[in-house]
Design a protein around this motif. Structure first.
Motif, mmCIF file in Angstrom:
data_model
loop_
_atom_site.group_PDB
_atom_site.id
_atom_site.type_symbol
_atom_site.label_atom_id
_atom_site.label_comp_id
_atom_site.label_asym_id
_atom_site.label_seq_id
_atom_site.Cartn_x
_atom_site.Cartn_y
_atom_site.Cartn_z
ATOM 1 N N VAL A 1 9.382 11.119 -2.067
ATOM 2 C CA VAL A 1 10.128 10.299 -1.171
ATOM 3 C C VAL A 1 10.555 11.377 0.194
ATOM 4 O O VAL A 1 10.409 10.921 1.196
ATOM 5 N N GLU A 2 11.011 12.297 -0.218
ATOM 6 C CA GLU A 2 11.556 13.338 0.954
ATOM 7 C C GLU A 2 10.517 13.940 1.693
ATOM 8 O O GLU A 2 10.332 13.822 2.942
ATOM 9 N N GLY B 1 0.716 -0.146 -9.070
ATOM 10 C CA GLY B 1 -0.380 0.990 -9.454
ATOM 11 C C GLY B 1 -0.546 1.888 -8.541
ATOM 12 O O GLY B 1 -1.491 2.678 -8.605
ATOM 13 N N ILE B 2 0.498 2.207 -7.751
ATOM 14 C CA ILE B 2 0.636 3.139 -6.616
ATOM 15 C C ILE B 2 1.261 4.373 -7.173
ATOM 16 O O ILE B 2 2.405 4.181 -7.368
ATOM 17 N N PRO B 3 0.588 5.460 -7.236
ATOM 18 C CA PRO B 3 1.402 6.703 -7.711
ATOM 19 C C PRO B 3 2.313 7.145 -6.582
ATOM 20 O O PRO B 3 1.874 7.703 -5.523
ATOM 21 N N THR C 1 0.894 -1.174 0.202
ATOM 22 C CA THR C 1 -0.155 0.133 -0.024
ATOM 23 C C THR C 1 0.930 1.133 0.066
ATOM 24 O O THR C 1 2.132 1.126 0.234
ATOM 25 N N GLU C 2 0.437 2.355 -0.226
ATOM 26 C CA GLU C 2 1.136 3.498 -0.231
ATOM 27 C C GLU C 2 1.666 3.649 1.315
ATOM 28 O O GLU C 2 2.852 4.258 1.306
ATOM 29 N N ALA D 1 9.865 1.027 -8.083
ATOM 30 C CA ALA D 1 9.647 0.067 -9.085
ATOM 31 C C ALA D 1 8.329 -0.736 -8.466
ATOM 32 O O ALA D 1 7.567 -1.134 -9.246
ATOM 33 N N LEU D 2 8.477 -1.146 -7.353
ATOM 34 C CA LEU D 2 7.234 -1.862 -6.574
ATOM 35 C C LEU D 2 6.144 -0.951 -6.790
ATOM 36 O O LEU D 2 4.904 -1.647 -7.101
#
Length: 119
Positions: free
Chosen positions: A97-98, A89-91, A57-58, A83-84
């Motif tokens: 990231v930061e 299909g998770i934007p 999940t996100e 990549a995962l």
């Protein structure tokens, strides 16, 4: 973390120094026990139709980045987690990231091997 591996998967070595034969290694019984737990967990997932995309999940991706940053960070984590996310299909792109991690992660300690050859 993401939830695709059981605790200890990345930290329990496959071998250990043999207490019976100094200088020799043997299969680590903790790794054998983990393998058995993995088999049971996999059967549970199959029996209950739990699939990898039910776990990724996100929030699990954010958790992975936070934990990675606490352990010193790794470009490999960024590469593989993004990549995962894409495959799931998770934007979730590099620009997230930061902000997603920076306010939550505190550097605790590097877990990199101390040997020069590991860097």
């Amino acid at each position: 973390m993401i939830g695709l591996a059981l605790p200890g998967n990345g930290t329990i070595p496959a071998e250990r120094w043999s207490p019976a034969e100094p200088g020799k290694t043997e299969l680590n019984p903790d790794r054998v026990a983990l393998t058995r737990r993995v088999a049971h967990a996999l059967k549970h997932c199959l029996d209950n139709n739990i699939r990898p995309l039910d776990l990724v999940t996100e929030q699990s991706l954010v958790n992975a980045f936070v934990l990675d940053m606490a352990m010193g960070g790794s470009t490999n984590t960024i590469l593989h987690a993004l990549a995962l996310a894409h495959s799931a299909g998770i934007p979730f792109d590099l620009n997230r990231v930061e902000p997603a991690v920076g306010d939550h992660a505190r550097y605790l300690q590097s877990l990199a091997q101390p040997a020069r050859s590991a860097h």
